[in-house]
Design a protein around this motif. Structure first.
Motif, PDB file in Angstrom:
ATOM      1  N   ASN C  93       0.687  -1.188   0.431  1.00  0.00           N
ATOM      2  CA  ASN C  93       0.075   0.696   0.195  1.00  0.00           C
ATOM      3  C   ASN C  93       0.675   1.415  -0.213  1.00  0.00           C
ATOM      4  O   ASN C  93      -0.078   2.358  -0.501  1.00  0.00           O
ATOM      5  N   ARG C  96       1.921   1.416  -3.996  1.00  0.00           N
ATOM      6  CA  ARG C  96       0.437   1.494  -5.163  1.00  0.00           C
ATOM      7  C   ARG C  96       0.314   2.602  -4.156  1.00  0.00           C
ATOM      8  O   ARG C  96       0.565   3.732  -3.644  1.00  0.00           O
ATOM      9  N   GLY C  97       0.027   3.770  -5.739  1.00  0.00           N
ATOM     10  CA  GLY C  97      -0.421   5.126  -6.038  1.00  0.00           C
ATOM     11  C   GLY C  97       0.692   5.783  -5.850  1.00  0.00           C
ATOM     12  O   GLY C  97       1.256   6.616  -6.372  1.00  0.00           O
ATOM     13  N   THR C 102      -1.755   4.058 -11.046  1.00  0.00           N
ATOM     14  CA  THR C 102      -2.726   2.766 -12.162  1.00  0.00           C
ATOM     15  C   THR C 102      -3.265   4.424 -13.085  1.00  0.00           C
ATOM     16  O   THR C 102      -4.707   5.154 -12.367  1.00  0.00           O
ATOM     17  N   PRO C 124      -5.424  10.298  -1.057  1.00  0.00           N
ATOM     18  CA  PRO C 124      -3.834   9.043  -1.197  1.00  0.00           C
ATOM     19  C   PRO C 124      -2.311  10.160  -1.450  1.00  0.00           C
ATOM     20  O   PRO C 124      -1.749   9.964  -0.796  1.00  0.00           O
ATOM     21  N   HIS C 128       0.860   9.312   0.819  1.00  0.00           N
ATOM     22  CA  HIS C 128       2.058   9.224   0.765  1.00  0.00           C
ATOM     23  C   HIS C 128       3.401  10.018   0.953  1.00  0.00           C
ATOM     24  O   HIS C 128       4.002   9.670   1.055  1.00  0.00           O
ATOM     25  N   MET C 175      -4.704  11.184 -10.337  1.00  0.00           N
ATOM     26  CA  MET C 175      -4.578  10.538  -9.179  1.00  0.00           C
ATOM     27  C   MET C 175      -3.632  10.085  -9.595  1.00  0.00           C
ATOM     28  O   MET C 175      -2.582   9.239  -7.915  1.00  0.00           O
ATOM     29  N   ALA C 176      -3.070   8.915 -10.479  1.00  0.00           N
ATOM     30  CA  ALA C 176      -2.087   8.196 -10.799  1.00  0.00           C
ATOM     31  C   ALA C 176      -0.457   9.227 -10.612  1.00  0.00           C
ATOM     32  O   ALA C 176       0.131   8.420 -10.203  1.00  0.00           O
TER      33      ALA C 176
END
Ligand SMILES: Nc1ncnc2c1ncn2[C@@H]1O[C@H](COP(=O)(O)OP(=O)(O)OP(=O)(O)O)[C@@H](O)[C@H]1O
Ligand SMILES: Nc1ncnc2c1ncn2[C@@H]1O[C@H](COP(=O)(O)OP(=O)(O)OP(=O)(O)O)[C@@H](O)[C@H]1O
Ligand SMILES: [Mg+2]
Ligand SMILES: [Mg+2]
Lengths: 298, 502, 672, 315
Positions: C93, C96-97, C102, C124, C128, C175-176
């Motif tokens: 996690n 990811r991001g 993605t 996110p 992050h 977002m990605a």
């Protein structure tokens, strides 16, 4: 009630599915499904026992023997005996017959009326739909218990009023379910395809719409059948169900309920049978759902 | 001959005990909905029991024996069963400060009950009154149209006989059903139609205040729940426990099983306009075919027993000389063959779905099957059942005989004037011989002659058998062991004046 | 597995011998069967391949998002030398991001419909980048503006349903990228979008990766996009990479038979109309079965006995190119021309069709089979309150079309411009608001998605026969005969008549759709995007079939599509629609080679050409801005909001469709 | 919103009118009337006729209907026939009790079943079938036990056996302690069924949502499972759940009849049964009107909640 569940989850599940393995009227397609197999595994022996009960060496469910009243379960009386010394097992078997008849009759009535009226409402839309839905709402807003009491008052207690009373509560739900399915189907491309060759409305409804909703309705119907058995029990409790001495699972449990302190078996064991039947009907519906759900087959 | 009686010296024996002025409360399970406590319209036994304790009549029933005893009237006189003169008790006080009870109240009450506007179903009971007068505050004279040897039942503490107060009725207005004011030992404190009725003792009751200050009638409909409530100690007394299995549970648990035996009989009514039932042999066959005693023993040994007479054995005029129909299936079959039904026939019986097809009925059905008669049940809900029975719209049906007045029973069930619809004679029985004797009995002043006539009536009735006695009922009021004096009278009611908590 | 073609020793992402299976109740689906590749920092890798070849499963495996019943069976995925397979969920996690972003295919369903954009984006970012709520919000807004969301500050608090599809996809991209991911995995990020929007998105992605140095893995079916966008290409077939190389190498000289066939199935947008399109016969490999030998052998015309025994490894073919085929050059051993004859499934149709399609006489005088005059369709919403004015959507706003016997008109235009509405009116499914449609003879339709146009409970035989049954044509016997004729005509065997639609492949289904349309001997067939729901490799079959029928039976077609290369290939005339109106009309060749209307130009520019050489030389002028709504069309020229040549006159005056160079008509102030 | 409210009000009026009319005539189809119900067993026909006249029962039906409608329009529900008490007052004392039972039942059911159903769905989604099966089975079994049977069983165990709750006692709003003790078992009985139904719906709905694309998106952004399940999945699954809760509420009003009878709770279920048994037409009519009103009102409320949860829902 479980019909709502069917209403809630039946929506929009009419994607592609293959009839490749289905040969109506056989049960092939159900046997292929694990849950349906379980359901049949429970239902078929129960049904066989019930149907064969008259020729099997079981005591007559109606014959009393006050000398052997209130015996707990034994080899002679697997479910014990009741106050009048009748064999609860035999009574349960013939109760199943009555209760299942109630369940199936309700399911069939709800299905037929639901499909016909729901299709008309959904298909014609506009005023027809609005009028019919208002009427359906009125019936939904009506406490079903009152319907039952009223009917029993008019017609006397018995099989037919019980079936009608339960159906009257179920039919509006089925109409709504069918209508919502028809609404999603109405705009399907294959309906347009049939329209381009000037197919009549009757043709569209009978050839395209109903065949594609019937599976969802069958799911709802098998839940309604299980539910009807339970509702009949509640009606029995209020003195509105199937009348003794003719046993129904409902009135056996109702009669036995008062002996819960001194003879637990009279109501508990037939209760377990209701449970088994209802569970297998639910399984059956799950099975049908799974067989028909495109996502579960590839 | 003159009939007279003086007030028994019940005196203030119990009143003295109550004088301690303690605050006892008794909690009683009540199993019906409170439907109003106006004597003119009160109905259903539970409500009647409340009314019984709030009001008084000129006479009342002895709880233990069922005999007529004085109440608001100290004594009475009649020479011809036609003119009745009552001497009233002095110093009786109304509840709620409405003053002293006088003869005006009696006249007001009877007139009110007769008045069409009151719409009292019991007006017919007073229909025989020709005139009434109150010579002074403490005497009342009633002249009847027809002589009636049983008139003391009419003025008893029951329905039309219960004396009300004009001012109180007028003050209550539309709420008359829930604002009863009487002269009895208890007064109504409050009603919550869905949960409880509270009675509080009448401090100026003429026999002295009752020993218990408050009676709380707590509504519990479900039998099993009420049993548990008593076991839990939430209530002290169950008004009419109706299920054999609960009685078992309670007596095993050591509760006091107050009861009265054989307070009322149940009848099977044969509608004689039905061609099959018109034949006396068929009716007799049906009586021989069923062993009601055995059924009672099997199903409700405590609550029921088989019976063979229309009148209860404790009643005036009861005879045991009338024919009895001991269980005899052979004879039943023979009679059926004679009547032309060697293969039996199909019979329907109307019942209320409230009780449903009980175990008892199922056994009766089995007995009949053994002689070839197929019994089928028609179930309808209670209001419909009442209507059907009043209209006489059935082949057979049942009745529980409620009254303590033997004349009432015989007259309303056997006299052709009372044929259904419109009367209780649901069998449409009409035997001129019997009718003549019945009328003669009413007019007869001599007690023994009257009794004789009644006996003859019973013999004829039980031979013709328009009604078949089935069960005598017992009533149980289980209580905690410290509840004393629960004596159930023949109307299945309890006079709470005699009840105390130890 | 041999990995010689993998050169760099320190790639961003290193995938080795990845196997992913789906363990379903009935069988194990071997979706990914030993995939190995590297992605370098800042590199753009495109993954192409047939539908169901395991592209998505592979992509999901990379970020360990493969869901039950899927499972990574073996292999290794390393991101900057950290092994991801078997990494605990918590650590994943964190990656990811942050490290890997993605972008999914369907922007409509990939955003949570009940949450504001801000909520979905900021969480996110805060997690992050360890930012406070305010900073995170500012950063989110910044990213939204960077991906071209106008008025980002306000729009960030909107719900997804309040945005158009293109905007949603941009939000997904924002977002990605928002946590400075080093790698973006994009699974068909543009398939659901309009051509012009699609081009914008791809352009955006390309620019963003170039400026941020983010590497990208990009899955697509569109070889044009690959040519425009990718640096490297991997071709997947049956769970394996069968060919790999730079985009130029691969398009110039494909080495694997599958790649070679794939490139031959697409009609060329430029240059001459070639003859029949190639298509790959046979069926894709069933992933439930174990593969022995080469997975492509059943469909490969060059398959030899060795191919049935041994699976060919991915071997170097010079440069960075590698191919998994025993033949050095695949099918191309004897030069490219030979491929046509080598394809064993691509025999010409020889079945003599004996059907009697006599030309209908009515309205034949001037040779027009279809005349549409000033056609309008305005949709009105019911308003319950009588005093409220119902909103109106002008879906079709006055179009004129005439069609000659045997002629095909192509209607192109973006989503929502009224193409389908026109088609529905032609078929009588909708009543026109005004205007007239005259058809001589019969008009029938072939739908976009063949599957949804069949009742799933009916057998193929009944589906084809339905028009005959409904109209009560002929006896039962005659109808049966006719149905057999029809199915033969579309090149299927009679045994298919007893099947259900679900038991056919996409291409076969669309053939049935065509057969049904022919049942009533139509003079005009409307085809509303008949191929856009189909896999690239079967698209060619249908196009060929339609062309054959046109020749054979003299049918007229109204061919509706977004896909300009297909339209060009099949049509005689073209009508370009914009917001319910025709803006350019004329012979197909002329319009394509020399588009006059700025919108036509933009449309043609947006369509990527499956040739990296052309793409790299093209000066692409994309239109910007969103499509205006047909419920609220702009005053003046409908296109003015997006037009590069807009003048004040355009804003206030509506141009009419005027003749241009005799054969053509254009509606633009700048042209006439 | 305005259009929507207008539509709802029209719908409400139509439904209520329909219900009133239907009830009015349906009740009169039932043989027996208030007079015969009131008169009891041993009453002469003449007396009955008098009673009927007194109660206005021998007027022509349409006259009765119109005078009833007229009073209704003035919101005058009248008095009961049997006890002559104001109907509004009776309903107003009974309604809060039933509503309390129904609300607590729903609340409990929601608190238990939603986490349970979500858990089951999550386990099913992850392929861990054991726990899912356990929850599903338990839900199914308790759902299928007749309420009157469970009621007595619980009474025997909780009241007689453990002495936790009384079996009788006056239920009023003035005495909250007694009130809560008395409605405890009914609530347990009713929630058992509700929990079962709701848990199953939740499971199905959440499971469906967990397969949605946006859940995958959330995961791809590194959002933890807990947040994914509760913030994304559950919220999206809420729509069918809310619908079922709304419908359950309607059904509950029906379901309370049996427990109210067994436990002698003076709620509207008790009123209704008494009213029907005594053919107290005005009371029954008014009660059904209330039911219908509640039904429509709850539907409306459900829609509002819908809108709150899902911004896409447009009125
Ligand atoms: N959840 C699943 N359960 C079982 N099989 C699955 C599942 N998801 C995918 N598959 C199978 O795995 C194989 C690869 O699927 P995948 O989605 O990766 O294909 P794809 O190349 O992305 O296709 P497309 O181009 O159509 O998106 C297919 O055969 C598919 O049927
Ligand atoms: N039944 C309808 N009610 C209201 N609006 C409609 C209806 N059908 C279509 N529209 C609107 O009319 C416009 C044209 O729709 P149409 O389906 O014809 O577009 P299209 O060009 O076929 O688009 P696509 O390429 O996406 O298929 C769209 O804005 C659409 O929203
Ligand atoms: Mg994919
Ligand atoms: Mg379209």
């Amino acid at each position: 009630m479980n019909n709502q569940e069917a209403l809630g989850t039946g929506r929009g599940k009419l994607g592609p599915f293959s009839w490749g393995t289905i040969r109506i009227p056989g049960l092939h397609f159900l046997i292929a499904n694990q849950k349906a197999r379980w359901a049949l595994l429970i239902l078929i022996p129960i049904l066989l026992l019930t149907l064969l009960a008259p020729v099997l060496p079981f005591p007559n469910p109606l014959v009393t023997d006050v000398k052997s009243s209130m015996q707990s379960p034994s080899w002679d009386h697997p479910f014990g005996t009741d106050k009048l010394g009748r064999d609860v097992f035999s009574r349960t078997l013939s109760g199943i017959k009555v209760s299942l008849s109630v369940g199936l009759s309700v399911a069939v009535i709800a299905l037929v009326f639901g499909v016909v009226l729901g299709t008309i409402a959904g298909f014609y839309g506009k005023m027809v739909d609005r009028t019919m839905m208002s009427i359906v709402d009125i019936f939904l807003a009506f406490p079903s218990l009152l319907l039952a009491i009223g009917l029993v008052s008019i017609m006397g207690a018995g099989f037919i009023p019980v079936v009608i009373a339960i159906s009257l509560a179920d039919v509006p739900r089925f109409i709504r379910l069918q209508r919502s399915l028809v609404l999603t189907l109405k705009s399907r491309t294959y309906i347009d395809a049939a329209r381009t060759v000037k197919a009549s409305q009757l043709w569209l409804m009978t050839k395209h719409i109903i065949p594609n909703t019937i599976s969802s309705l069958l799911v709802a119907a098998s839940i309604a059948a299980a539910n009807a058995i339970l509702v009949e029990a509640s009606l029995s409790f209020l003195g509105l169900g199937i009348m003794p001495p003719e046993p129904s699972l409902g009135n056996i449990i109702k009669e036995g309920q008062t002996y819960l302190q001194i003879g637990w078996w009279i109501s508990t064991l037939p209760g377990v049978v209701i449970l088994l039947i209802a569970i297998s009907l639910h399984f059956m519906s799950d099975g049908i759902r799974e067989v028909l759900d495109p996502r579960s087959r590839k | 001959t003159n009939e007279s009686s003086t007030a028994p010296s019940t005196g203030n024996a119990t009143g003295a005990a109550a004088a301690k002025n303690d605050h006892k409360t008794l909690k009683i399970r009540f199993y019906d909905d409170p439907a109003g406590f106006d004597p003119a319209t009160v109905f259903r036994i539970e409500n009647e029991n409340i009314v019984f304790n709030i009001f008084s009549g000129l006479t009342t029933y002895d709880s233990a024996t069922g005999a007529i005893i004085p109440d608001l009237a100290e004594s009475w006189q009649t020479s011809d069963n036609k003119t009745w003169t009552f001497k009233l008790r002095k110093g009786v006080q109304w509840q709620g400060g409405y003053g002293e009870f006088t003869s005006k109240d009696v006249l007001y009450t009877y007139n009110r009950n007769i008045d069409k506007k009151t719409a009292s179903p019991y007006a017919t009971d007073l229909a025989n009154i020709e005139s009434m007068e109150a010579p002074d505050d403490y005497s009342v004279k009633v002249v009847l149209k027809q002589p009636d040897g049983n008139f003391l039942h009419v003025v008893a503490n029951y329905h039309q006989g219960q004396i009300v107060k004009k001012e109180a009725i007028e003050a209550a207005g539309a709420q008359v059903k829930f604002k009863p004011v009487g002269t009895g030992p208890y007064a109504l404190e409050s009603v919550d139609v869905n949960s409880e009725i509270v009675l509080v003792r009448h401090p100026q009751y003429y026999k002295g205040p009752a020993p218990i200050e408050k009676l709380i009638f707590s509504i519990i409909k479900d039998e099993a729940t009420s049993t548990i409530a008593l076991q839990n100690g939430e209530i002290d007394l169950i008004m009419r426990a109706n299920k054999e299995e609960n009685l078992d549970t309670l007596s095993k648990a050591g509760f006091k099983m107050n009861n009265v035996k054989n307070y009322a009989n149940s009848l099977r009514i044969f509608n004689m306009t039905n061609p099959i039932l018109a034949d006396v042999r068929v009716r007799q066959a049906l009586a021989y075919a069923v062993d009601f005693n055995a059924i009672a023993k099997a199903v409700n040994p405590q609550l029921q027993a088989g019976t063979s007479s229309i009148l209860m054995d404790w009643m005036d005029g009861y005879t045991d000389k009338a024919p009895k129909y001991e269980y005899n299936p052979e004879k039943a079959k023979k009679l059926l063959v004679e009547a032309g039904y060697p293969n039996g026939f199909k019979m329907t019986q109307t019942n209320t779905s409230a009780t449903g097809i009980t175990d008892t009925l199922q056994l009766e059905q089995e007995y009949l099957k053994k002689v070839g008669v197929t019994l089928e049940f028609v179930l309808v809900d209670t209001p419909t059942y009442n209507k059907v029975r009043n209209d006489g719209d059935f082949m057979t049906a049942g009745r529980l005989l409620p009254a303590v007045n033997p004349d009432m029973i015989l007259f309303s069930y056997l006299h052709p004037n009372n044929k259904s619809p419109g009367g209780l004679n649901g069998a449409r029985y009409d035997n001129p011989v019997l009718t003549e004797k019945l009328e003669a009995a009413r007019a007869e002043v001599d007690k023994d002659k009257r009794k004789k006539l009644y006996e003859e009536v019973q013999v004829i009735a039980m031979t013709d058998l328009p009604y078949m006695p089935t069960f005598g009922s017992n009533v149980f009021w289980p209580s905690k062991t410290n509840v004393d004096g629960v004596v159930i009278n023949k109307l299945a009611q309890v006079d709470f004046y005699g009840v105390d908590i130890k | 597995m041999e990995t010689d073609y993998l050169l760099d020793s320190d790639p961003l992402l290193r995938v080795r011998d990845l196997h992913t299976h789906f363990e379903t109740e009935s069988a194990t689906v071997r979706a990914v069967n030993g995939v190995s590749f590297d992605i370098q920092r800042g590199e753009r890798l495109a993954i192409v391949g047939e539908s169901g070849s395991g592209k998505s499963a592979m992509a999901m495996s990379l970020i360990q998002l493969i869901a039950y019943p899927g499972r990574i069976v073996s292999g290794s995925v390393q991101l900057e030398n950290k092994e991801l397979v078997g990494m605990p969920e918590k650590e994943l996690n964190r990656l990811r991001g942050k490290e890997v972003g993605t972008v999914f295919q369907d922007p409509m369903s990939s955003l949570d419909p009940v949450m504001r954009i801000s909520d979905q984006m900021i969480t996110p970012i805060r997690m992050h980048l360890k930012l406070g709520p305010k900073e995170a919000r500012l950063l989110a807004i910044d990213w939204l503006s960077r991906v071209g969301i106008p008025d980002a500050e306000k729009r960030i608090d909107a719900y997804p349903f309040e945005m158009s599809g293109g905007m949603r996809q941009r939000i997904m991209i924002a977002m990605a990228l928002s946590c400075n991911a080093k790698l973006i995995v994009a699974d068909e990020p543009t398939t659901a979008l309009d051509v012009t929007i699609q081009a914008q998105i791809v352009q955006l992605l390309k620019e963003l990766t170039e400026t941020t140095g983010t590497a990208m893995m990009f899955i697509t079916h569109d070889l044009g996009l690959v040519a425009r966008f990718a640096q490297k290409v991997a071709v997947m077939y049956a769970g394996k990479i069968v060919e790999y190389g730079t985009v130029h190498e691969l398009f110039a000289h494909p080495k694997h038979p599958y790649t070679q066939s794939l490139l031959m199935t697409i009609p060329k947008i430029s240059g001459e109309k070639s003859g029949r399109l190639l298509h790959i016969g046979g069926f894709p490999h069933d992933m439930k079965n174990q593969i022995i030998g080469c997975s492509y052998k059943e469909r490969c015309s060059a398959a030899a006995s060795r191919c049935h025994m041994e699976a060919p490894p991915l071997q170097e073919r010079g440069g960075t190119q590698a191919s998994a085929c025993w033949l050095e050059h695949g099918l191309q051993t004897e030069g490219l021309d030979k491929i046509v004859s080598l394809d064993k499934h691509n025999k010409p149709q020889t079945a003599a069709v004996s059907m009697n399609y006599t030309k209908t006489a009515a309205g034949e005088a001037d040779g027009h089979v279809l005349v549409i005059k000033d056609l309008h369709k305005h949709f009105k919403r019911d308003s319950l309150l009588p005093w409220r004015k119902a909103p109106e959507i002008k879906a079709v706003n006055g179009i004129n079309i005439t069609l000659q016997r045997g002629e095909t008109i192509g209607i192109v235009g973006e989503s929502g411009c009224g193409k389908s509405t026109t088609a529905r009116m032609l078929l009588g499914l909708d009543e026109p608001t005004s205007g007239s449609i005259e058809v001589s003879g019969n008009i029938q339709i072939v739908f976009q998605d063949p599957y949804s146009s069949f009742n799933p409970k009916m057998k193929i035989g009944d589906i084809i026969a339905e028009p005959l049954n409904v109209q009560g044509i002929g006896t039962k016997e005659e109808r049966r005969f006719k149905v057999r004729e029809l199915i033969a005509k579309v090149g299927l065997e009679a045994s298919y008549l007893d099947r259900y639609p679900s038991q056919l492949s996409g291409g076969q289904r669309q053939r049935i759709g065509v057969a049904r349309a022919l049942a009533l001997n139509p003079s005009v067939v409307v085809a509303d995007e008949p191929t856009s729901a189909l896999d690239v490799s079967v698209r060619a079959q249908i196009i060929n079939l339609l062309c054959d029928l046109k020749e054979e039976m003299g049918l007229s077609f109204v061919f509706i599509s977004h896909d300009l290369s297909t339209v060009r290939y099949i049509s005689d005339k073209i009508a370009v629609m914009y917001l319910g109106e025709i803006v350019e009309y004329g012979p197909a060749e002329r319009v394509f080679t020399n588009p006059m209307h700025p919108y036509t130009k933009a449309l043609l520019a947006a369509v990527p050409v499956p040739d990296p050489v052309i793409e790299s030389q093209r000066d692409i002028q994309l239109v910007s801005g969103e499509l205006p709504s047909p419920a609220n069309p702009p005053l003046g020229c409908a296109f003015h909001s997006r037009c590069p040549l807009v003048t004040e006159h355009c804003v206030s005056h509506k141009p009419v469709l005027e003749d241009y160079q005799t054969t053509r008509q254009v509606a633009c102030h700048a042209v006439s | 919103m305005l259009v929507y409210s207008f539509k709802r009000v029209v719908q409400l009026i139509v439904t209520m009118l329909g219900v009133v009319t239907l009830v009015f005539f349906a009740l009169r189809l039932i043989p027996g009337d208030a007079a015969s119900a009131m008169a009891g067993e041993n009453v002469s026909a003449a007396a009955l006729e008098r009673l009927r006249e007194e109660m206005g029962l021998n007027q022509p039906l349409w006259l009765q209907y119109f005078s009833y409608m007229k009073n209704l329009l003035m919101l005058d529900f009248g008095n009961t026939v049997t006890t002559n008490l104001p109907i509004t007052g009776m309903i107003m004392t009974a309604l809060p009790i039933t509503m309390l039972i129904a609300s607590i039942t729903i609340l409990m059911a929601v608190c238990i079943s939603i986490p349970l159903g979500t858990l089951a769905a999550y386990m099913a989604h992850k392929g861990k079938k054991a726990l899912d099966n356990m929850i599903t089975w338990a839900a199914m079994i308790v759902d299928l036990m007749p309420a009157f049977w469970t009621a007595l069983l619980l009474l025997l165990i909780l009241s007689l056996g453990l002495g936790l709750f009384p079996a009788s006692g006056r239920v009023t709003l003035d005495n909250p302690e007694m009130l809560m003790k008395r409605i405890a078992i009914p609530i347990i009985v009713l929630s058992i069924t509700q929990v079962a139904t709701l848990a199953r719906i939740t499971r199905t709905a959440v499971l469906e949502v967990l397969n949605e694309d946006y859940v995958r998106t959330a995961r791809s952004l590194g959002i933890s499972e807990i947040v994914v399940v509760f913030r994304h999945a559950l919220r999206n699954a809420a729509l069918p759940i809310v619908t079922v809760i709304g419908l359950s509420f309607g059904n509950l009003l029906n379901g309370t009849v049996i427990v109210e009878f067994i436990f002698t709770i003076p709620g509207i279920g008790t009123l209704l049964v008494n009213g029907i048994n005594s053919r107290d037409y005005p009371l029954v009519q008014t009660l059904i009107l209330f039911y219908a009103f509640l039904f429509v009102a709850i539907n409306f409320l459900t829609d509002l909640v819908y809108k709150k949860i899902d911004p896409r829902v447009q009125f």
